[in-house]
Design a protein around this motif. Structure first.
Motif, PDB file in Angstrom:
ATOM      1  N   GLU A  81      -0.782  -0.655   7.262  1.00 18.92           N
ATOM      2  CA  GLU A  81      -0.286   0.477   6.469  1.00 18.92           C
ATOM      3  C   GLU A  81       0.076   0.017   5.061  1.00 18.92           C
ATOM      4  O   GLU A  81      -0.179   0.717   4.079  1.00 18.92           O
ATOM      5  N   LEU A  82       0.662  -1.185   4.971  1.00 20.08           N
ATOM      6  CA  LEU A  82       1.050  -1.709   3.659  1.00 20.08           C
ATOM      7  C   LEU A  82      -0.161  -1.909   2.759  1.00 20.08           C
ATOM      8  O   LEU A  82      -0.149  -1.494   1.592  1.00 20.08           O
ATOM      9  N   ILE A  83      -1.212  -2.538   3.272  1.00 18.91           N
ATOM     10  CA  ILE A  83      -2.368  -2.796   2.413  1.00 18.91           C
ATOM     11  C   ILE A  83      -3.028  -1.490   1.981  1.00 18.91           C
ATOM     12  O   ILE A  83      -3.494  -1.360   0.843  1.00 18.91           O
ATOM     13  N   GLN A  84      -3.025  -0.481   2.867  1.00 18.38           N
ATOM     14  CA  GLN A  84      -3.571   0.818   2.488  1.00 18.38           C
ATOM     15  C   GLN A  84      -2.745   1.454   1.369  1.00 18.38           C
ATOM     16  O   GLN A  84      -3.292   2.023   0.414  1.00 18.38           O
ATOM     17  N   ASN A  85      -1.423   1.341   1.479  1.00 16.50           N
ATOM     18  CA  ASN A  85      -0.547   1.880   0.431  1.00 16.50           C
ATOM     19  C   ASN A  85      -0.777   1.165  -0.897  1.00 16.50           C
ATOM     20  O   ASN A  85      -0.778   1.791  -1.965  1.00 16.50           O
ATOM     21  N   LEU A  86      -0.981  -0.154  -0.823  1.00 17.07           N
ATOM     22  CA  LEU A  86      -1.209  -0.917  -2.048  1.00 17.07           C
ATOM     23  C   LEU A  86      -2.579  -0.617  -2.650  1.00 17.07           C
ATOM     24  O   LEU A  86      -2.728  -0.572  -3.873  1.00 17.07           O
TER      25      LEU A  86
END
Length: 235
Positions: free
Chosen positions: A183-188
Motif C-alpha cells: 500500500e505504501l509503494i502504491q501511495n508513493l
C-alpha cells in the motif's frame, strides 16, 4: 549426629543456591527492564500542538490520520511516539512554551495546529501533511527508501551493490509484499506521479525524485546522494 550434620550442610547449601538463583533472576529482570526503558527512549518524539476549546471535539483526529497514512509503515523499523498537547489548556500551553524555548521556535501569528519534529516546526494541517513523510525520514537520518521483492531477479542481482554501498548513507529497505508495504509503494507512486512504465521493483524514492530499475539505481544513486539535494537526510 554425623547424619544431622550432613543434613544441615545440605540445607545450608540448598538455601545458598536458592538465594543465588533469586539474585540471578532479579538481575535478569533489572537488565530486561533497563533494555525496555532504553528502547522506549529511542522512540522518535513527534510533538503536536492544537488549540481546541470544544469539549466534545477531537483536535488530534486529522493529525493521527495523517500519521497513519504517511509514516505508520516505517514504525516497526523506525519507532516513533506521538505526543499531543492542547494549548487551550494550561498544561498544553506550558508544554508549548517549554518546547518553543528549547528549539528557539516562534509562533507569533498564533497559528495552530503545530507539529514539531526534530526541532523543526510545521504550522497548519496542510503544511504538516505535505512535509510529514520527508521530515520523518530526515529525522531518522534516512537518505533514501528502497523497495524490492525477494523473488525479483534484478533485486537479487543488486545484493552485491548494496553490500558495497557507502555506509554513511542509511537506506530504508522495504519488501514490497510485507505487511502494508504494498500500500505504501502504491501511495508513493501516486504522490511522486510515477508513470505506469516506471512502476516496478527494484525502486528507490529520493527527495522529490526517484530511480526505477537496477540499471538506473546502480548508475545514479550514489552520485545523487553525494550531491545532497536528493537525499532526505543531509548532514
Amino acid at each position: 549426629m554425623k547424619r544431622l550434620g550432613i543434613l544441615a550442610v545440605i540445607l545450608i547449601l540448598g538455601m545458598g543456591s536458592l538465594q543465588t538463583e533469586a539474585q540471578e533472576t532479579k538481575e535478569e529482570t533489572e537488565v530486561m527492564e533497563a533494555a525496555e526503558t532504553e528502547a522506549a527512549e529511542e522512540k522518535l518524539p513527534i510533538l503536536f500542538f492544537h488549540n481546541t476549546a470544544c469539549g466534545s471535539c477531537d483536535g488530534t483526529a486529522d493529525f493521527v490520520a495523517a500519521v497513519q497514512e504517511e509514516i505508520s509503515y516505517y514504525k516497526e523499523a523506525y519507532p516513533y511516539e506521538l505526543q499531543c498537547y492542547n494549548v487551550f489548556q494550561t498544561t498544553g500551553k506550558q508544554e508549548w512554551e517549554k518546547t518553543a524555548e528549547m528549539y528557539g521556535l516562534k509562533n507569533e501569528e498564533y497559528i495552530y495546529p503545530v507539529m514539531v519534529l526534530d526541532g523543526k516546526m510545521y504550522r497548519g494541517m496542510e503544511e504538516i501533511k505535505e512535509n510529514l513523510q520527508e521530515a520523518f525520514l530526515e529525522a531518522c537520518d534516512i537518505s533514501a527508501v528502497y523497495f524490492y521483492r525477494k523473488d525479483c531477479p534484478e533485486c537479487q542481482d543488486m545484493e552485491g551493490f548494496w553490500e558495497n554501498f557507502p555506509e554513511e548513507y542509511k537506506i530504508a529497505e522495504l519488501e514490497s509484499r510485507t505487511g502494508e508495504n504494498g500500500e505504501l509503494i502504491q501511495n508513493l507512486f501516486e504522490k511522486y506521479q510515477v508513470p505506469d512504465e516506471d512502476q516496478m521493483v527494484p525502486f528507490v524514492f529520493l527527495k522529490d525524485t526517484y530511480l526505477a530499475g537496477e540499471e538506473a539505481i546502480e548508475a545514479k544513486l550514489q552520485n545523487m546522494l553525494e550531491e545532497g539535494k536528493y537525499s532526505f537526510y543531509n548532514k
